[in-house]
Design a protein around this motif. Sequence first.
Motif, short mmCIF file in Angstrom:
data_model
loop_
_atom_site.label_atom_id
_atom_site.label_comp_id
_atom_site.label_asym_id
_atom_site.label_seq_id
_atom_site.Cartn_x
_atom_site.Cartn_y
_atom_site.Cartn_z
N TRP A 94 21.64 -66.24 158.34
CA TRP A 94 21.83 -65.07 159.22
C TRP A 94 23.12 -64.38 158.82
O TRP A 94 24.18 -65.00 158.77
CB TRP A 94 21.88 -65.53 160.68
N GLU A 102 13.61 -61.42 155.67
CA GLU A 102 13.35 -60.57 156.85
C GLU A 102 12.44 -61.27 157.86
O GLU A 102 11.53 -60.67 158.41
CB GLU A 102 12.71 -59.23 156.42
N HIS A 150 12.76 -61.92 160.82
CA HIS A 150 12.74 -61.32 162.15
C HIS A 150 11.60 -60.30 162.30
O HIS A 150 11.25 -59.90 163.42
CB HIS A 150 14.09 -60.65 162.46
N ARG A 151 11.01 -59.87 161.17
CA ARG A 151 9.90 -58.91 161.23
C ARG A 151 8.57 -59.60 161.53
O ARG A 151 7.57 -58.93 161.80
CB ARG A 151 9.81 -58.12 159.93
N LYS A 197 5.64 -63.49 166.85
CA LYS A 197 5.68 -64.87 167.32
C LYS A 197 4.53 -65.68 166.71
O LYS A 197 4.71 -66.82 166.26
CB LYS A 197 5.60 -64.91 168.84
N GLN A 218 5.26 -66.46 163.09
CA GLN A 218 6.26 -67.52 162.96
C GLN A 218 5.67 -68.87 163.35
O GLN A 218 6.02 -69.90 162.76
CB GLN A 218 7.49 -67.20 163.82
N THR A 223 17.65 -63.43 157.69
CA THR A 223 17.53 -62.39 158.71
C THR A 223 18.87 -61.69 158.91
O THR A 223 19.93 -62.32 158.77
CB THR A 223 17.05 -62.97 160.05
N GLU A 234 19.18 -59.99 161.83
CA GLU A 234 19.23 -59.89 163.29
C GLU A 234 19.50 -61.25 163.91
O GLU A 234 19.22 -62.29 163.32
CB GLU A 234 17.92 -59.31 163.82
N ASN A 235 20.06 -61.23 165.10
CA ASN A 235 20.41 -62.46 165.79
C ASN A 235 19.18 -63.35 165.94
O ASN A 235 18.23 -63.00 166.65
CB ASN A 235 20.98 -62.13 167.18
N PRO A 236 19.16 -64.51 165.28
CA PRO A 236 17.96 -65.36 165.32
C PRO A 236 17.65 -65.91 166.70
O PRO A 236 16.51 -66.29 166.97
CB PRO A 236 18.30 -66.49 164.33
N SER A 238 15.39 -63.19 167.68
CA SER A 238 14.33 -62.74 166.77
C SER A 238 13.52 -63.87 166.16
O SER A 238 12.49 -63.62 165.52
CB SER A 238 14.93 -61.89 165.65
N VAL A 239 13.96 -65.12 166.33
CA VAL A 239 13.23 -66.27 165.77
C VAL A 239 12.82 -67.19 166.92
O VAL A 239 13.62 -67.44 167.83
CB VAL A 239 14.10 -67.05 164.75
#
Length: 457
Positions: free
Chosen positions: A68, A127, A129-130, A133, A136, A154, A156-158, A161-162
């Motif tokens: 990250w 990427e 975060h794209r 759910k 993932q 990523t 973005e803040n996981p 976003s994860v």
Amino acid sequence: MDEPDLFTAAAEERQSREPGRAPLAVRMRPRTLDEVAGQRQLLKPGSPLRRLVASSRGPAATSSVILWGPPGTGKTTLAHVISQAVEGRFVELSAITAGVKEVRAVIDGARRAIGMSGRETVLFLDEIHRFSKAQQDSLLPAVENRWVTLIAATTENPYFSVISPLLSRSLLLTLESLTDEDIRALLRRAVADERGLEGALELTAEAEDHLVRLAGGDARRALTTLEAAAGAALEKGEASITLATTETAVNQAAVRYDKDGDQHYDVASALIKSIRGSDVDATLHYLARMIEAGEDPRFIARRLMISASEDVGLADPSALQTAVAAAQAVALIGFPEARIILSQAAIALALAPKSNSAYLAIDAALADVRQGLAGAVPPHLRDAHYGGAGKLGHGHGYQYPHDLPEGIATQQYAPDAVHGKEYYRPNRRGGEVRYADTVEWTRGRLRGERRAEKKAD
């Protein structure tokens, strides 16, 4: 998933025959972890990345990792270094173009490779975060059973976003923006390295400083702008990459601003004096120069807070609230959005009515104290809450203002040495008009004076 498509293969073959056609940032991509710029906190001996590159096996094998960090900090670079080091399969996917179908194909291939030859698979997913759910979720069985070792990247803040199950099965590694010295070292290596400019050009100190500022901690941007400047210099037949050539090549003028030298203090001084002089346009000019030069936004916010009290003061007491709120917002947000917050605060201060009475008042009081004009606290003001204080006369004769009709008691508060001194001298600009009227009235009441009542005509 192991074989590239026809067009990708052709492009890679052409780049291998003509490496100079590849962008400088690609040519200078590190081959080992020791060549990676910055990220020292992640590259220590025994770190997860070191162990992953060393292909650790057994019960203490390296788990999947999530990288990250901001763009240009080396997430993809680290993945490529790992790809060259691992003995097993390395598969790269981007969440921008891949979906569940592609992920399942990689997992199926990984399971076959383990069953047939014992080869492990490292999956780099950029990427992440794209991914939705559900997308993932499709990774979970492979990560949990270690059919693949996942390296996900990523910006973005996981934590937002994860999905939590994937986070709990992976190590989260935070990459930081490169320091100016990291970028400087990267530029110098690119100029000298055979994969880069091969020493064909020199990089002047002024041009290097400009490129470092433009990079903003982004290694890719640093190499891209260096390549543009080098191309311009070669076209001109110059032996060095100069500041003038660099400014032309990247279409951005250099800001003459040394964060550790005279320009730092000169521009900061000019900003404050422009606010004091109510010149909003000059204020914005100097603010822009500081922002463009990479000045710490917290430093700018601190200067604005000081100006809010020193130059605006009681003429508009809300100015300090504005400046403090701006400082708090800047600390939470950072650039580039912080520029808007600083602009709002600076404009408000520049256009506010001005008063330095608070500044002059405390300095006048300090001057007297430093000259020894202190004296004993009057007995009626001393602490009378402990046993025996009454016998010493502490608190005797003290009048409680709240018990009086006007809330003002005619009694002495200051020590004898400074009794009657008037440190606060309000002006009559903006909101300080009411303070001027109030202080005149209260000082009169403290002296026992009464205003003559106006008689109606």
